[in-house]
Design a protein around this motif. Structure first.
Motif, PDB file in Angstrom:
ATOM      1  N   UNK A  59      33.316 -15.659   0.604  1.00 31.35           N
ATOM      2  CA  UNK A  59      31.684 -15.246   0.767  1.00 31.35           C
ATOM      3  C   UNK A  59      30.996 -16.471   1.688  1.00 31.35           C
ATOM      4  N   UNK A  60      31.274 -17.578   1.564  1.00 35.02           N
ATOM      5  CA  UNK A  60      30.871 -18.657   2.183  1.00 35.02           C
ATOM      6  C   UNK A  60      31.060 -18.587   3.694  1.00 35.02           C
ATOM      7  N   UNK A  61      32.203 -18.346   4.065  1.00 30.23           N
ATOM      8  CA  UNK A  61      32.747 -18.034   5.445  1.00 30.23           C
ATOM      9  C   UNK A  61      32.012 -17.127   6.095  1.00 30.23           C
ATOM     10  N   UNK A  62      32.020 -15.740   5.447  1.00 33.22           N
ATOM     11  CA  UNK A  62      31.364 -14.565   6.035  1.00 33.22           C
ATOM     12  C   UNK A  62      29.842 -14.917   6.209  1.00 33.22           C
ATOM     13  N   UNK A  63      29.052 -15.628   5.289  1.00 27.55           N
ATOM     14  CA  UNK A  63      27.794 -15.720   5.604  1.00 27.55           C
ATOM     15  C   UNK A  63      27.423 -16.588   6.606  1.00 27.55           C
ATOM     16  N   UNK A  64      28.460 -17.054   7.255  1.00 26.42           N
ATOM     17  CA  UNK A  64      27.958 -18.122   8.572  1.00 26.42           C
ATOM     18  C   UNK A  64      27.083 -19.233   8.427  1.00 26.42           C
ATOM     19  N   UNK A  65      27.230 -19.776   7.240  1.00 26.07           N
ATOM     20  CA  UNK A  65      26.469 -20.880   6.778  1.00 26.07           C
ATOM     21  C   UNK A  65      25.138 -20.687   6.180  1.00 26.07           C
ATOM     22  N   UNK A  66      24.838 -19.326   5.744  1.00 22.84           N
ATOM     23  CA  UNK A  66      23.536 -18.867   5.264  1.00 22.84           C
ATOM     24  C   UNK A  66      23.667 -19.435   3.898  1.00 22.84           C
ATOM     25  N   UNK A  67      24.585 -19.565   3.172  1.00 27.63           N
ATOM     26  CA  UNK A  67      24.965 -19.759   1.602  1.00 27.63           C
ATOM     27  C   UNK A  67      24.479 -20.911   1.224  1.00 27.63           C
ATOM     28  N   UNK A  70      29.416  -9.096   0.363  1.00 27.97           N
ATOM     29  CA  UNK A  70      28.229 -10.155  -0.068  1.00 27.97           C
ATOM     30  C   UNK A  70      28.084 -11.574   0.886  1.00 27.97           C
ATOM     31  N   UNK A  71      28.874 -11.712   1.836  1.00 27.55           N
ATOM     32  CA  UNK A  71      28.756 -12.900   2.578  1.00 27.55           C
ATOM     33  C   UNK A  71      27.968 -12.498   3.767  1.00 27.55           C
ATOM     34  N   UNK A  72      28.093 -11.197   4.183  1.00 24.61           N
ATOM     35  CA  UNK A  72      27.237 -10.511   5.206  1.00 24.61           C
ATOM     36  C   UNK A  72      25.925 -10.373   4.639  1.00 24.61           C
ATOM     37  N   UNK A  73      25.738  -9.927   3.436  1.00 19.58           N
ATOM     38  CA  UNK A  73      24.361  -9.590   3.059  1.00 19.58           C
ATOM     39  C   UNK A  73      23.514 -10.932   2.833  1.00 19.58           C
ATOM     40  N   UNK A  74      24.223 -11.887   2.435  1.00 15.94           N
ATOM     41  CA  UNK A  74      23.531 -13.278   2.324  1.00 15.94           C
ATOM     42  C   UNK A  74      23.259 -13.720   3.860  1.00 15.94           C
ATOM     43  N   UNK A  75      23.967 -13.589   4.520  1.00 11.38           N
ATOM     44  CA  UNK A  75      23.611 -13.946   6.106  1.00 11.38           C
ATOM     45  C   UNK A  75      22.467 -13.063   6.397  1.00 11.38           C
ATOM     46  N   UNK A  76      22.321 -11.724   6.208  1.00  8.50           N
ATOM     47  CA  UNK A  76      21.123 -10.769   6.577  1.00  8.50           C
ATOM     48  C   UNK A  76      19.858 -11.457   5.637  1.00  8.50           C
ATOM     49  N   UNK A  77      20.015 -11.774   4.470  1.00  5.48           N
ATOM     50  CA  UNK A  77      18.932 -12.186   3.817  1.00  5.48           C
ATOM     51  C   UNK A  77      18.383 -13.406   4.345  1.00  5.48           C
ATOM     52  N   UNK A  78      19.109 -14.298   4.665  1.00  8.04           N
ATOM     53  CA  UNK A  78      18.495 -15.447   5.309  1.00  8.04           C
ATOM     54  C   UNK A  78      17.762 -15.195   6.577  1.00  8.04           C
ATOM     55  N   UNK A  79      18.391 -14.361   7.450  1.00 13.55           N
ATOM     56  CA  UNK A  79      17.590 -14.047   8.604  1.00 13.55           C
ATOM     57  C   UNK A  79      16.399 -13.108   8.376  1.00 13.55           C
ATOM     58  N   UNK A  80      16.533 -12.324   7.628  1.00 10.59           N
ATOM     59  CA  UNK A  80      15.294 -11.430   7.412  1.00 10.59           C
ATOM     60  C   UNK A  80      14.193 -12.213   6.435  1.00 10.59           C
ATOM     61  N   UNK A  81      14.585 -13.461   6.250  1.00 11.03           N
ATOM     62  CA  UNK A  81      13.749 -14.315   5.479  1.00 11.03           C
ATOM     63  C   UNK A  81      13.326 -13.633   3.964  1.00 11.03           C
ATOM     64  N   UNK A  82      14.378 -13.193   3.336  1.00 13.60           N
ATOM     65  CA  UNK A  82      14.262 -12.896   1.963  1.00 13.60           C
ATOM     66  C   UNK A  82      14.436 -14.294   1.125  1.00 13.60           C
ATOM     67  N   UNK A  83      13.908 -14.451   0.183  1.00 14.01           N
ATOM     68  CA  UNK A  83      13.853 -15.515  -0.818  1.00 14.01           C
ATOM     69  C   UNK A  83      14.950 -15.732  -1.732  1.00 14.01           C
ATOM     70  N   UNK A  84      15.864 -14.924  -1.742  1.00 15.91           N
ATOM     71  CA  UNK A  84      17.146 -15.001  -2.504  1.00 15.91           C
ATOM     72  C   UNK A  84      17.784 -13.775  -2.655  1.00 15.91           C
ATOM     73  N   UNK A  85      19.122 -13.812  -3.368  1.00 19.78           N
ATOM     74  CA  UNK A  85      19.972 -12.756  -3.541  1.00 19.78           C
ATOM     75  C   UNK A  85      20.313 -12.949  -5.040  1.00 19.78           C
ATOM     76  N   UNK A  86      20.208 -11.779  -5.866  1.00 18.38           N
ATOM     77  CA  UNK A  86      20.715 -11.788  -7.150  1.00 18.38           C
ATOM     78  C   UNK A  86      21.771 -10.815  -7.343  1.00 18.38           C
ATOM     79  N   UNK A  87      22.844 -11.413  -8.110  1.00 19.90           N
ATOM     80  CA  UNK A  87      24.078 -10.436  -8.387  1.00 19.90           C
ATOM     81  C   UNK A  87      24.455 -10.440  -9.822  1.00 19.90           C
ATOM     82  N   UNK A  88      25.033  -9.512 -10.469  1.00 19.86           N
ATOM     83  CA  UNK A  88      25.294  -9.560 -11.911  1.00 19.86           C
ATOM     84  C   UNK A  88      26.598 -10.373 -12.090  1.00 19.86           C
ATOM     85  N   UNK A  89      26.504 -10.750 -13.427  1.00 21.98           N
ATOM     86  CA  UNK A  89      27.804 -11.503 -13.977  1.00 21.98           C
ATOM     87  C   UNK A  89      29.028 -11.010 -13.984  1.00 21.98           C
ATOM     88  N   UNK A  90      28.972  -9.571 -14.267  1.00 18.43           N
ATOM     89  CA  UNK A  90      30.094  -8.687 -14.290  1.00 18.43           C
ATOM     90  C   UNK A  90      30.313  -7.575 -13.124  1.00 18.43           C
TER      91      UNK A  90
END
Length: 252
Positions: free
Chosen positions: A146-154, A117-137
């Protein structure tokens, strides 16, 4: 011995007063564990507050509660608070509009590994995606890992948690988005038109995108693979497809 899982990276709140104040202060609670059968006034109040939110409510045995407690002084209730505040899907659409760009969202179906999840959030930021959606369960929340792996992108990429991913996709279709999911049996990604308002759906490595979510996708995209194994890590697959979307958008 305490069990080790993704929840160990969330903020743990224990005790009736502390948990109740966390809810009343508006803190985002991912999960709540309550001693099964406990019906006194403070516990009923906590349960009532939890039901006003998206918190997952679990009634558990004394033994299970002892497992998830860090202090042993839980008073019959333990809550896990998200490390970061969740956004709303509408915030993502507003972000796209403010940038005068067609929406580009990444939806994750049952991603349970916080590093993915953290890596995908990082990619989302760099690729210009406007957000990430995850399910509740059946999905990891916004843990410290997740925050650490996102390297600040969160800090910069909105993440929304929704009750029903398929229903959210239907609502977004009404707003003009269409959806493509990663699937080995799909059309080669280079042969698809991935421009315009788009939602990229990524499933976990083991099961891929679930049947119901896949049924709500307009297209399935496969990534060309030449090796001896049959799948990529979820975060790598997300990166490859996200940058094919970037490439096609830049060619407009």
């Amino acid at each position: 011995m305490k069990e080790k899982n993704a929840e160990s990276n969330l903020t743990v709140i224990e005790g009736r007063n502390a948990v109740l104040e966390a809810f009343r202060s508006g803190k985002t609670i991912d999960k709540l564990y309550v001693l099964d059968g406990c019906q006194d006034g403070p516990i009923r109040t906590i349960i009532r507050e939890a039901k006003k939110t998206d918190a997952i409510l679990n009634f558990v045995s004394k033994e299970r509660l002892a497992q998830v407690s860090e202090t042993g002084k839980h008073q019959g209730v333990v809550a896990y608070a998200a490390a970061y505040k969740y956004s709303e899907v509408e915030d993502m659409l507003a972000l796209a509009e403010s940038r005068k760009e067609p929406p580009f969202l990444i939806l994750l179906d049952n991603i349970e590994d916080p590093h993915n999840l953290g890596a995908i959030i990082r990619t989302a930021n760099l690729a210009g995606a406007h957000g990430v959606i995850i399910p509740k369960r059946r999905a990891v929340g916004l843990t410290a890992t997740v925050a650490r792996t996102s390297a600040g992108a969160l800090h910069y990429t909105p993440v929304a948690k929704v009750t029903n991913l398929a229903k959210t996709m239907e609502e977004l279709k009404q707003k003009g988005l269409w959806f493509v999911c990663a699937d080995m049996g799909g059309t080669q990604m280079y042969d698809l038109d991935l421009k315009g308002p788009i939602g990229l759906v990524i499933g976990n490595e083991g099961e891929g995108v679930s049947r119901l979510v896949k049924e709500h996708c307009d297209f399935t995209a496969s990534i060309p693979m030449k090796g001896d194994i049959d799948s990529l890590n979820a975060s790598v697959a997300a990166g490859v497809l996200a940058y094919e979307i970037v490439r096609q958008r830049m060619s407009v």
